[in-house]
Enzyme design. Structure first.
Site, PDB file in Angstrom:
ATOM      1  N   ARG A  52       0.862  -1.169   0.000  1.00 43.26           N
ATOM      2  CA  ARG A  52       0.000   0.000   0.000  1.00 43.26           C
ATOM      3  C   ARG A  52       0.907   1.230   0.000  1.00 43.26           C
ATOM      4  NH1 ARG A  52      -4.458   2.893  -1.134  1.00 43.26           N
ATOM      5  NH2 ARG A  52      -4.662   4.674   0.250  1.00 43.26           N
ATOM      6  N   GLU A  56      -0.084  10.573   3.733  1.00 50.89           N
ATOM      7  CA  GLU A  56      -0.475  11.017   5.070  1.00 50.89           C
ATOM      8  C   GLU A  56      -1.792  11.786   5.068  1.00 50.89           C
ATOM      9  OE1 GLU A  56       2.252  14.009   6.472  1.00 50.89           O
ATOM     10  OE2 GLU A  56       1.753  13.579   8.548  1.00 50.89           O
ATOM     11  N   GLN A  73      -8.843   2.956   4.646  1.00 57.13           N
ATOM     12  CA  GLN A  73      -7.955   2.290   3.679  1.00 57.13           C
ATOM     13  C   GLN A  73      -6.656   1.844   4.333  1.00 57.13           C
ATOM     14  OE1 GLN A  73      -7.542   5.000   0.280  1.00 57.13           O
ATOM     15  NE2 GLN A  73      -8.893   3.637  -0.830  1.00 57.13           N
ATOM     16  N   GLU A  95       0.449  15.393   2.952  1.00 58.55           N
ATOM     17  CA  GLU A  95      -0.875  15.596   3.529  1.00 58.55           C
ATOM     18  C   GLU A  95      -1.824  16.291   2.543  1.00 58.55           C
ATOM     19  OE1 GLU A  95      -2.049  15.152   7.043  1.00 58.55           O
ATOM     20  OE2 GLU A  95      -3.894  15.705   6.030  1.00 58.55           O
ATOM     21  N   GLY A  96      -3.071  15.885   2.579  1.00 62.56           N
ATOM     22  CA  GLY A  96      -4.103  16.603   1.817  1.00 62.56           C
ATOM     23  C   GLY A  96      -3.864  16.607   0.317  1.00 62.56           C
ATOM     24  N   ARG A  97      -3.593  15.420  -0.246  1.00 65.16           N
ATOM     25  CA  ARG A  97      -3.240  15.309  -1.663  1.00 65.16           C
ATOM     26  C   ARG A  97      -2.129  16.284  -2.033  1.00 65.16           C
ATOM     27  NH1 ARG A  97      -8.854  15.080  -2.658  1.00 65.16           N
ATOM     28  NH2 ARG A  97      -8.775  16.943  -3.950  1.00 65.16           N
ATOM     29  N   THR A 117     -14.389  18.498  -3.719  1.00 61.21           N
ATOM     30  CA  THR A 117     -12.999  18.434  -3.253  1.00 61.21           C
ATOM     31  C   THR A 117     -12.011  18.936  -4.307  1.00 61.21           C
ATOM     32  OG1 THR A 117     -11.311  16.946  -2.322  1.00 61.21           O
ATOM     33  CG2 THR A 117     -12.804  15.964  -3.929  1.00 61.21           C
ATOM     34  N   ASP A 129      -4.726  17.499  -7.524  1.00 63.76           N
ATOM     35  CA  ASP A 129      -3.947  16.482  -6.835  1.00 63.76           C
ATOM     36  C   ASP A 129      -2.474  16.788  -7.052  1.00 63.76           C
ATOM     37  OD1 ASP A 129      -2.801  14.195  -5.770  1.00 63.76           O
ATOM     38  OD2 ASP A 129      -4.256  12.834  -6.686  1.00 63.76           O
ATOM     39  N   ARG A 131       0.036  15.128  -5.454  1.00 62.25           N
ATOM     40  CA  ARG A 131       0.853  14.047  -4.915  1.00 62.25           C
ATOM     41  C   ARG A 131       1.871  13.544  -5.934  1.00 62.25           C
ATOM     42  NH1 ARG A 131      -3.848  10.276  -2.636  1.00 62.25           N
ATOM     43  NH2 ARG A 131      -4.685  10.918  -4.652  1.00 62.25           N
ATOM     44  N   LYS A 157      -1.483   6.129  -9.530  1.00 64.81           N
ATOM     45  CA  LYS A 157      -0.472   5.612  -8.616  1.00 64.81           C
ATOM     46  C   LYS A 157       0.241   4.412  -9.255  1.00 64.81           C
ATOM     47  CE  LYS A 157      -1.830   5.931  -4.239  1.00 64.81           C
ATOM     48  NZ  LYS A 157      -2.462   5.527  -2.964  1.00 64.81           N
TER      49      LYS A 157
END
Ligand SMILES: [Zn+2]
Length: 218
Positions: A52, A56, A73, A95-97, A117, A129, A131, A157
């Site tokens: 996985r 965060e 998850q 954190e937070g995407r 969102t 996003d 990330r 991902k």
């Protein structure tokens, strides 16, 4: 882009009720954060390791907030690894995407005023996003897994890890319960961020439209 260098600084045994994990703390040449790998069993040089890659989420992971599905998850992934006897959770400090806790909480307030969102992030000057999974690929390479089964609903991902040199042999869906609090968030992730969620399982009390996923059976 600068070649990613990850460095494992320390590793400690962390027993939890489900079994013994080992926590490794990594630093990188990409940022000044402390990224984590939570490992059960001997996964080095192994194929199809259960993994996985988790970003965060203080509110979801620690507080169990129902605004998102992160905490659920993470718990499901840890339980699955413990049940299986080996696997890895990479815990990325984004954190937070990727927008940080301050703006994530601001975005929640915008969502309470009616934005979804994605639009809330855009209104704060961020991307939907932000990330980045390249550090996760670096850490998985350092751990030495040969290929992974990734627990995720997020196709980006999978692409990012493959690009980072980690073969993904299989995707394992990680679907969580739909609640009144997270329904709109999950709906937006499926509709606007291409997450593979089967929202047909949504309770009849939550009517949001007719968006289904293209999920393969588990
Ligand atoms: Zn979350």
């Amino acid at each position: 882009m600068e070649k990613i260098i990850v460095e494992r600084r320390v590793q400690s045994r962390i027993p939890i009720p489900e079994g013994d994990f080992h926590l490794s703390l990594y630093t990188t040449n990409q940022d000044d954060k402390e990224h984590l790998a939570v490992v059960m069993g001997q996964v080095e040089e192994k194929d199809n390791v259960l993994v996985r890659v988790h970003s965060e989420c203080f509110t979801g992971d620690v507080l169990g907030s129902l605004r998102c599905d992160c905490g659920d998850q993470l718990n499901r992934a840890m339980n699955r690894i413990a049940h299986y006897g080996e696997g890895v959770v990479i815990y990325l400090r984004q954190e937070g995407r990727g927008i940080g806790l301050l703006d994530k909480l601001r975005a929640y307030n915008l969502q309470d005023q009616g934005l979804d969102t994605v639009d809330a992030n855009l209104a704060l000057g961020h991307q939907a996003d932000e990330r980045d999974y390249s550090i996760a690929a670096g850490i998985l390479a350092d751990i030495g897994v040969k290929s992974i089964q990734l627990m995720t609903n997020n196709p980006l991902k999978i692409e990012a890890l493959i690009e980072g040199g980690i073969p993904v042999s299989k995707r394992i869906p990680l679907e969580t319960d739909v609640t009144l609090e997270n329904a709109e968030y999950l709906f937006t992730k499926a509709q606007r961020m291409h997450h593979m969620l089967n929202l047909n399982v949504m309770p009849a009390s939550i009517v949001l439209g007719n968006i289904g996923g293209e999920n393969e059976p588990t």
